[in-house]
Design an enzyme around this catalytic site. Structure first.
Site, PDB file in Angstrom:
ATOM      1  N   GLY A 160       0.855  -1.192   0.000  1.00  0.00           N
ATOM      2  CA  GLY A 160       0.000   0.000   0.000  1.00  0.00           C
ATOM      3  C   GLY A 160       0.888   1.237   0.000  1.00  0.00           C
ATOM      4  N   ARG A 161       0.320   2.343   0.447  1.00  0.00           N
ATOM      5  CA  ARG A 161       1.076   3.601   0.424  1.00  0.00           C
ATOM      6  C   ARG A 161       2.364   3.509   1.242  1.00  0.00           C
ATOM      7  NH1 ARG A 161      -3.976   4.374   1.840  1.00  0.00           N
ATOM      8  NH2 ARG A 161      -5.408   5.527   0.521  1.00  0.00           N
ATOM      9  N   ILE A 162       2.240   2.950   2.460  1.00  0.00           N
ATOM     10  CA  ILE A 162       3.414   2.916   3.342  1.00  0.00           C
ATOM     11  C   ILE A 162       4.425   1.885   2.827  1.00  0.00           C
ATOM     12  CG2 ILE A 162       4.210   2.576   5.720  1.00  0.00           C
ATOM     13  CD1 ILE A 162       1.361   3.488   6.626  1.00  0.00           C
TER      14      ILE A 162
ATOM     15  N   THR B  70       5.679  -2.507  11.661  1.00  0.00           N
ATOM     16  CA  THR B  70       5.015  -1.236  11.993  1.00  0.00           C
ATOM     17  C   THR B  70       3.546  -1.300  11.568  1.00  0.00           C
ATOM     18  OG1 THR B  70       5.764  -0.337   9.877  1.00  0.00           O
ATOM     19  CG2 THR B  70       7.070   0.241  11.818  1.00  0.00           C
TER      20      THR B  70
ATOM     21  N   ARG C  39       0.466  -4.102  12.334  1.00  0.00           N
ATOM     22  CA  ARG C  39      -0.313  -4.412  13.535  1.00  0.00           C
ATOM     23  C   ARG C  39       0.300  -5.651  14.169  1.00  0.00           C
ATOM     24  NH1 ARG C  39      -1.909   0.012  13.251  1.00  0.00           N
ATOM     25  NH2 ARG C  39      -4.055   0.802  13.150  1.00  0.00           N
TER      26      ARG C  39
ATOM     27  N   GLU D  81      -1.318  -4.559  23.081  1.00  0.00           N
ATOM     28  CA  GLU D  81      -0.648  -3.294  23.386  1.00  0.00           C
ATOM     29  C   GLU D  81      -1.353  -2.675  24.596  1.00  0.00           C
ATOM     30  OE1 GLU D  81      -0.526  -0.740  19.975  1.00  0.00           O
ATOM     31  OE2 GLU D  81       0.526  -2.239  18.782  1.00  0.00           O
TER      32      GLU D  81
ATOM     33  N   HIS E 113       4.275   1.921  19.616  1.00  0.00           N
ATOM     34  CA  HIS E 113       3.340   2.270  18.528  1.00  0.00           C
ATOM     35  C   HIS E 113       3.408   3.771  18.210  1.00  0.00           C
ATOM     36  CE1 HIS E 113      -0.569   0.774  16.452  1.00  0.00           C
ATOM     37  NE2 HIS E 113       0.044   1.688  15.719  1.00  0.00           N
TER      38      HIS E 113
HETATM   39  C1  DGY Z   1      -2.425   3.995  12.079  1.00  0.00           C
HETATM   40  O1  DGY Z   1      -2.696   5.126  11.674  1.00  0.00           O
HETATM   41  O2  DGY Z   1      -3.099   3.015  11.788  1.00  0.00           O
HETATM   42  C2  DGY Z   1      -1.200   3.848  12.936  1.00  0.00           C
HETATM   43  O3  DGY Z   1      -1.055   2.603  13.440  1.00  0.00           O
HETATM   44  C3  DGY Z   1      -1.157   4.904  14.007  1.00  0.00           C
HETATM   45  O4  DGY Z   1      -0.963   6.118  13.398  1.00  0.00           O
END
Ligand code: DGY
Length: 325
Positions: free
Chosen positions: A157-159, A236, A238, A267, A286
Site C-alpha cells: 500500500g502507500r506505506i 510497523t 499491527r 498493546e 506504537h
Molecule cells: C495507524 O494510523 O493506523 C497507525 O497505526 C497509528 O498512526
C-alpha cells in the site's frame, strides 16, 4: 441559532483538529491519557451524532447499537481494525480514516527501526548507560550491513511503497508480495515474488499490510523458520499480523537474528513480558506515525471527516463507501 451537533472524542487530538471540532460541534471529550473505559463509552454514545475514535477503542456491534443517533465515526488513524465496519455499514454510518498524511512519517520510522536493529543501536546505547563501554572493541556489537542488502516488503500500500523507496535509496534489492500492486512495485524498481521467496531471500522483512482476517497471524512458525538466521523482522503494521509466541521462540532459539516492533499483541506490553527482556528485540510504543507534522495533519483529516459526516456530505476519506450506494 442552529443547535450544534453533539460529538464524543475519545482522547484529545492535536489542537489543529480540536479547534475545528470546537468551532462546529458540542464536544464531549475524554480528557484522560488512558483509553475511555468501555462502560463510560457505552453510556456516552447514547446521545451523540458523531464519534471520533482511536485505534485503542474497540468499536464493536454492541457499541454501534448503543448509539442510536450516530451518523459518523471518524478514526484518528489509517488502520481501522478496531472498528466493526460491517456493523457501522449496516446502520448506514460512514467510517473515516486518515491515510496519506502519515505515510512518510511511518515509512521513515520503519526504516529507522530497520537501521537501529541492523546496527544494534539500542544495545550500544544501553552499554554506554550501564557503564560497559571500557574501550574500542574490534568485535563489539557487530551488526548487519543495510546498504545493498535485500529488503522484503509485505504489503504494498502507500506505506509499503514508501518503504520500497527508502530501500532503493540504500541500493537494496527490494522484494514485495502484493500481486495486485505488481505494476506500482515494479515501477519503483522492486520485484513481485511469493511470500515464501521473500521470506527465504530477504535480509530484512518489513510488514506493511493492514490487519484483516487474511493477514491475522500471517507470520507464524512456518514463516519465521523460512527466514534467514541472519534476518531481521520489522513490524510497523499491527501486532496480530505476527504470531507472537512463535516470534518469541524464533528470537530465543535463533531462527532469525532479531526483530524491531512498533506494534505488539496486545498493546501495551508490560516490562515483564518475555519479548521485552530479549536483547535482539527492539520495541517501541506504537509511535511510527508520531511526528508533529503527521499527527497534526491526521487531526485535521479526522476532524474534516467528522464534520463532513455530520453535514451529510461524503467523507473525504471513507473506508466503507458502500454506505453511499
Ligand atoms: C495507524 O494510523 O493506523 C497507525 O497505526 C497509528 O498512526
Amino acid at each position: 441559532m442552529q443547535k450544534r451537533p453533539r460529538i464524543y472524542v475519545t482522547r484529545e487530538i492535536p489542537a489543529a483538529g480540536m479547534q475545528i471540532l470546537y468551532e462546529y460541534c458540542e464536544v464531549l471529550l475524554w480528557r484522560d491519557s488512558l483509553p475511555v473505559p468501555r462502560e463510560t463509552l457505552l453510556g456516552a454514545v447514547a446521545d451523540v451524532e458523531g464519534l471520533l475514535t482511536l485505534l485503542s477503542d474497540p468499536i464493536d456491534a454492541t457499541l454501534v447499537a448503543a448509539a442510536p443517533h450516530l451518523r459518523v465515526i471518524s478514526q484518528y488513524a489509517v488502520g481501522y481494525d478496531n472498528i466493526d465496519i460491517a456493523a457501522a455499514t449496516a446502520r448506514g454510518i460512514p467510517v473515516g480514516n486518515t491515510p496519506d498524511v502519515l505515510t512518510t512519517a511511518t515509512a521513515d520510522f520503519a526504516f529507522a527501526l530497520l537501521m537501529a536493529a541492523a546496527r544494534r543501536i539500542p544495545e550500544g546505547d544501553a552499554n554506554v548507560r550501564q557503564g560497559e563501554w571500557h574501550t574500542w572493541g574490534p568485535q563489539t556489537l557487530l551488526g548487519q550491513d543495510v546498504w545493498g542488502a535485500t529488503l522484503g516488503v509485505v504489503g504494498l500500500g502507500r506505506i509499503g511503497q514508501a518503504m520500497v523507496r527508502r530501500g532503493r535509496g540504500f541500493a537494496m534489492r527490494v522484494l514485495f508480495t502484493d500481486p495486485r500492486c505488481k505494476a506500482e512495485g515494479e515501477a519503483l524498481g522492486a520485484e513481485c515474488v511469493s511470500l515464501e521467496t521473500l521470506l527465504a531471500e530477504a535480509d530484512f522483512v518489513s510488514l506493511h499490510c493492514p490487519l484483516t482476517p487474511e493477514t491475522r497471524g500471517l507470520i507464524g512458525e512456518r514463516e519465521l523458520r523460512m527466514m534467514k538466521p541472519t534476518a531481521i523482522l520489522v513490524n510497523t503494521a499491527r501486532g496480530a499480523v505476527v504470531q507472537q509466541e512463535a516470534l518469541l521462540r524464533a528470537l530465543r532459539e535463533g531462527w532469525i537474528a532479531g526483530a524491531a516492533l512498533d506494534v505488539t499483541d496486545p498493546e501495551p506490553l508490560t516490562p515483564e513480558h518475555p519479548l521485552v527482556g530479549l536483547p535482539n528485540c527492539l520495541i517501541t510504543p506504537h509511535i511510527a506515525s508520531a511526528s508533529v507534522a503527521a499527527r497534526t495533519q491526521m487531526a485535521i483529516v479526522a476532524a474534516e471527516n467528522l464534520l463532513a459526516g455530520l453535514r451529510g456530505e461524503r467523507l473525504p476519506h471513507c473506508v466503507n463507501p458502500q454506505v453511499y450506494r
